[in-house]
Design a protein around this motif. Sequence first.
Motif, PDB file in Angstrom:
ATOM      1  N   GLN A  93       0.853  -1.169  -0.085  1.00  0.00           N
ATOM      2  CA  GLN A  93      -0.099   0.063   0.013  1.00  0.00           C
ATOM      3  C   GLN A  93       0.927   1.270   0.086  1.00  0.00           C
ATOM      4  OE1 GLN A  93      -3.607   0.360   0.089  1.00  0.00           O
ATOM      5  NE2 GLN A  93      -3.314  -2.011  -0.533  1.00  0.00           N
ATOM      6  N   VAL A  94       0.304   2.399  -0.652  1.00  0.00           N
ATOM      7  CA  VAL A  94       1.116   3.671  -0.877  1.00  0.00           C
ATOM      8  C   VAL A  94       0.043   4.562  -0.242  1.00  0.00           C
ATOM      9  CG1 VAL A  94       1.970   5.348  -2.393  1.00  0.00           C
ATOM     10  CG2 VAL A  94       2.548   2.805  -2.620  1.00  0.00           C
ATOM     11  N   GLN A  95       0.604   5.311   0.489  1.00  0.00           N
ATOM     12  CA  GLN A  95      -0.308   6.630   1.139  1.00  0.00           C
ATOM     13  C   GLN A  95       0.208   8.020   0.402  1.00  0.00           C
ATOM     14  OE1 GLN A  95       1.155   4.403   3.612  1.00  0.00           O
ATOM     15  NE2 GLN A  95      -0.708   3.237   2.993  1.00  0.00           N
ATOM     16  N   LEU A  96      -0.539   8.836  -0.077  1.00  0.00           N
ATOM     17  CA  LEU A  96      -0.220   9.974  -0.611  1.00  0.00           C
ATOM     18  C   LEU A  96      -0.777  11.195  -0.130  1.00  0.00           C
ATOM     19  CD1 LEU A  96      -0.496   9.090  -4.581  1.00  0.00           C
ATOM     20  CD2 LEU A  96       1.615   9.062  -3.243  1.00  0.00           C
ATOM     21  N   VAL A  97       0.106  12.206   0.643  1.00  0.00           N
ATOM     22  CA  VAL A  97      -0.256  13.295   1.082  1.00  0.00           C
ATOM     23  C   VAL A  97      -0.039  14.736   0.461  1.00  0.00           C
ATOM     24  CG1 VAL A  97      -0.528  14.883   3.367  1.00  0.00           C
ATOM     25  CG2 VAL A  97      -0.282  12.236   3.275  1.00  0.00           C
ATOM     26  N   GLU A  98      -1.116  15.437  -0.028  1.00  0.00           N
ATOM     27  CA  GLU A  98      -0.721  16.629  -0.854  1.00  0.00           C
ATOM     28  C   GLU A  98      -0.565  17.868   0.101  1.00  0.00           C
ATOM     29  OE1 GLU A  98      -3.583  14.741  -4.203  1.00  0.00           O
ATOM     30  OE2 GLU A  98      -3.985  15.270  -2.241  1.00  0.00           O
ATOM     31  N   SER A  99      -0.135  18.847  -0.335  1.00  0.00           N
ATOM     32  CA  SER A  99      -0.052  20.163   0.325  1.00  0.00           C
ATOM     33  C   SER A  99       0.183  21.117  -0.582  1.00  0.00           C
ATOM     34  CB  SER A  99       0.899  20.219   1.320  1.00  0.00           C
ATOM     35  OG  SER A  99       2.189  19.896   1.033  1.00  0.00           O
ATOM     36  N   GLY A 100      -0.066  22.403  -0.269  1.00  0.00           N
ATOM     37  CA  GLY A 100       0.362  23.701  -1.101  1.00  0.00           C
ATOM     38  C   GLY A 100      -0.656  24.343  -1.849  1.00  0.00           C
ATOM     39  N   GLY A 101      -1.764  23.880  -1.798  1.00  0.00           N
ATOM     40  CA  GLY A 101      -2.652  24.732  -2.775  1.00  0.00           C
ATOM     41  C   GLY A 101      -3.334  25.841  -2.094  1.00  0.00           C
ATOM     42  N   GLY A 102      -4.205  26.701  -2.803  1.00  0.00           N
ATOM     43  CA  GLY A 102      -4.621  27.884  -2.078  1.00  0.00           C
ATOM     44  C   GLY A 102      -5.324  28.881  -3.185  1.00  0.00           C
ATOM     45  N   LEU A 103      -5.126  29.977  -3.000  1.00  0.00           N
ATOM     46  CA  LEU A 103      -5.800  31.366  -3.723  1.00  0.00           C
ATOM     47  C   LEU A 103      -4.649  31.783  -4.026  1.00  0.00           C
ATOM     48  CD1 LEU A 103      -8.121  32.764  -4.770  1.00  0.00           C
ATOM     49  CD2 LEU A 103      -8.291  33.795  -2.749  1.00  0.00           C
ATOM     50  N   VAL A 104      -4.646  32.208  -5.592  1.00  0.00           N
ATOM     51  CA  VAL A 104      -3.447  33.279  -6.058  1.00  0.00           C
ATOM     52  C   VAL A 104      -4.157  33.951  -6.863  1.00  0.00           C
ATOM     53  CG1 VAL A 104      -2.854  31.585  -7.533  1.00  0.00           C
ATOM     54  CG2 VAL A 104      -1.261  33.010  -6.873  1.00  0.00           C
ATOM     55  N   GLN A 105      -3.649  35.203  -7.189  1.00  0.00           N
ATOM     56  CA  GLN A 105      -4.009  35.885  -8.408  1.00  0.00           C
ATOM     57  C   GLN A 105      -3.412  35.351  -9.966  1.00  0.00           C
ATOM     58  OE1 GLN A 105      -3.014  40.096  -7.515  1.00  0.00           O
ATOM     59  NE2 GLN A 105      -5.157  40.335  -6.743  1.00  0.00           N
ATOM     60  N   ALA A 106      -4.206  35.854 -10.922  1.00  0.00           N
ATOM     61  CA  ALA A 106      -3.606  35.433 -12.037  1.00  0.00           C
ATOM     62  C   ALA A 106      -2.291  35.872 -12.408  1.00  0.00           C
ATOM     63  CB  ALA A 106      -4.502  36.088 -13.169  1.00  0.00           C
ATOM     64  N   GLY A 107      -1.111  35.080 -12.854  1.00  0.00           N
ATOM     65  CA  GLY A 107       0.014  35.541 -13.047  1.00  0.00           C
ATOM     66  C   GLY A 107       1.058  34.913 -11.988  1.00  0.00           C
ATOM     67  N   GLY A 108       0.231  34.680 -10.870  1.00  0.00           N
ATOM     68  CA  GLY A 108       0.967  34.209  -9.745  1.00  0.00           C
ATOM     69  C   GLY A 108       1.585  32.832  -9.958  1.00  0.00           C
ATOM     70  N   SER A 109       2.176  32.164  -8.681  1.00  0.00           N
ATOM     71  CA  SER A 109       2.870  30.738  -8.441  1.00  0.00           C
ATOM     72  C   SER A 109       2.169  30.309  -7.414  1.00  0.00           C
ATOM     73  CB  SER A 109       4.553  31.002  -8.505  1.00  0.00           C
ATOM     74  OG  SER A 109       4.773  31.674  -9.797  1.00  0.00           O
ATOM     75  N   LEU A 110       2.244  29.053  -7.606  1.00  0.00           N
ATOM     76  CA  LEU A 110       2.152  27.947  -6.057  1.00  0.00           C
ATOM     77  C   LEU A 110       2.917  26.684  -6.602  1.00  0.00           C
ATOM     78  CD1 LEU A 110      -1.709  27.881  -5.588  1.00  0.00           C
ATOM     79  CD2 LEU A 110      -0.113  28.581  -4.188  1.00  0.00           C
ATOM     80  N   ARG A 111       3.230  26.303  -5.482  1.00  0.00           N
ATOM     81  CA  ARG A 111       4.146  24.876  -5.439  1.00  0.00           C
ATOM     82  C   ARG A 111       2.989  23.787  -4.366  1.00  0.00           C
ATOM     83  NH1 ARG A 111       9.986  23.013  -3.769  1.00  0.00           N
ATOM     84  NH2 ARG A 111       9.139  23.022  -1.727  1.00  0.00           N
ATOM     85  N   LEU A 112       2.867  22.946  -5.427  1.00  0.00           N
ATOM     86  CA  LEU A 112       2.306  21.579  -4.460  1.00  0.00           C
ATOM     87  C   LEU A 112       3.140  20.502  -4.326  1.00  0.00           C
ATOM     88  CD1 LEU A 112      -1.000  21.314  -7.084  1.00  0.00           C
ATOM     89  CD2 LEU A 112      -0.569  22.810  -5.161  1.00  0.00           C
ATOM     90  N   SER A 113       2.930  19.820  -3.244  1.00  0.00           N
ATOM     91  CA  SER A 113       3.998  19.087  -2.925  1.00  0.00           C
ATOM     92  C   SER A 113       3.091  17.433  -2.387  1.00  0.00           C
ATOM     93  CB  SER A 113       4.766  19.240  -1.581  1.00  0.00           C
ATOM     94  OG  SER A 113       5.272  20.486  -1.752  1.00  0.00           O
ATOM     95  N   CYS A 114       3.600  16.404  -2.903  1.00  0.00           N
ATOM     96  CA  CYS A 114       2.914  15.112  -2.689  1.00  0.00           C
ATOM     97  C   CYS A 114       4.043  14.378  -1.805  1.00  0.00           C
ATOM     98  CB  CYS A 114       2.444  14.613  -3.702  1.00  0.00           C
ATOM     99  SG  CYS A 114       1.775  13.020  -3.670  1.00  0.00           S
ATOM    100  N   ALA A 115       3.921  14.032  -0.805  1.00  0.00           N
ATOM    101  CA  ALA A 115       4.681  13.033   0.081  1.00  0.00           C
ATOM    102  C   ALA A 115       4.023  11.490   0.051  1.00  0.00           C
ATOM    103  CB  ALA A 115       4.741  13.593   1.508  1.00  0.00           C
ATOM    104  N   ALA A 116       4.990  10.600  -0.435  1.00  0.00           N
ATOM    105  CA  ALA A 116       4.488   9.044  -0.391  1.00  0.00           C
ATOM    106  C   ALA A 116       4.945   8.552   0.747  1.00  0.00           C
ATOM    107  CB  ALA A 116       5.010   8.794  -1.703  1.00  0.00           C
ATOM    108  N   SER A 117       4.424   7.656   1.266  1.00  0.00           N
ATOM    109  CA  SER A 117       4.849   6.699   2.152  1.00  0.00           C
ATOM    110  C   SER A 117       4.167   5.252   1.971  1.00  0.00           C
ATOM    111  CB  SER A 117       4.372   7.235   3.797  1.00  0.00           C
ATOM    112  OG  SER A 117       2.991   7.142   3.608  1.00  0.00           O
ATOM    113  N   GLY A 118       4.953   4.204   2.699  1.00  0.00           N
ATOM    114  CA  GLY A 118       4.421   2.912   2.586  1.00  0.00           C
ATOM    115  C   GLY A 118       5.334   2.243   1.539  1.00  0.00           C
ATOM    116  N   SER A 119       4.689   1.422   0.725  1.00  0.00           N
ATOM    117  CA  SER A 119       5.587   0.630  -0.381  1.00  0.00           C
ATOM    118  C   SER A 119       5.993   1.547  -1.578  1.00  0.00           C
ATOM    119  CB  SER A 119       4.836  -0.491  -0.719  1.00  0.00           C
ATOM    120  OG  SER A 119       4.168  -1.359   0.348  1.00  0.00           O
TER     121      SER A 119
END
Length: 122
Positions: free
Chosen positions: A1-27
């Motif tokens: 089994q693999v578990q995935l946990v995301e983070s980093g979403g949100g609200l941003v204005q057009a032209g802006g930037s965001l970084r999403l992260s995904c941490a995997a654990s398990g197999s």
Amino acid sequence: QVQLVESGGGLVQAGGSLRLSCAASGSIYSINIMGWYRQVPGKQRELVAAITKGGSTHYSDSVKGRFTISRGNAKNTVYLQMNSLKPEDTAVYYCCADTGPAVGWNLSPDYWGQGTQVTVSS
């Protein structure tokens, strides 16, 4: 089994930037490809970007040149750097893991994260 946990979403204005992260654990040794999909209400989930165990990457035409997928040094974390965001990038973004060969970047994810909302205002 693999578990995935995301983070980093949100609200941003057009032209802006965001970084999403995904941490995997398990197999995590079983993972061949990790990717990011996005979905808006009433539409099918679409592949945004993917990266193989060897580091090859794939992007949808709609994000090519603006988004970058990468892996952390520990190889169990995947990032999606999103630059020059547009209102049409607004969606729930899902991290996924595929243990199969995914021929021709046709992923069949075996595991999904819970999703993180990205909202781009105009």
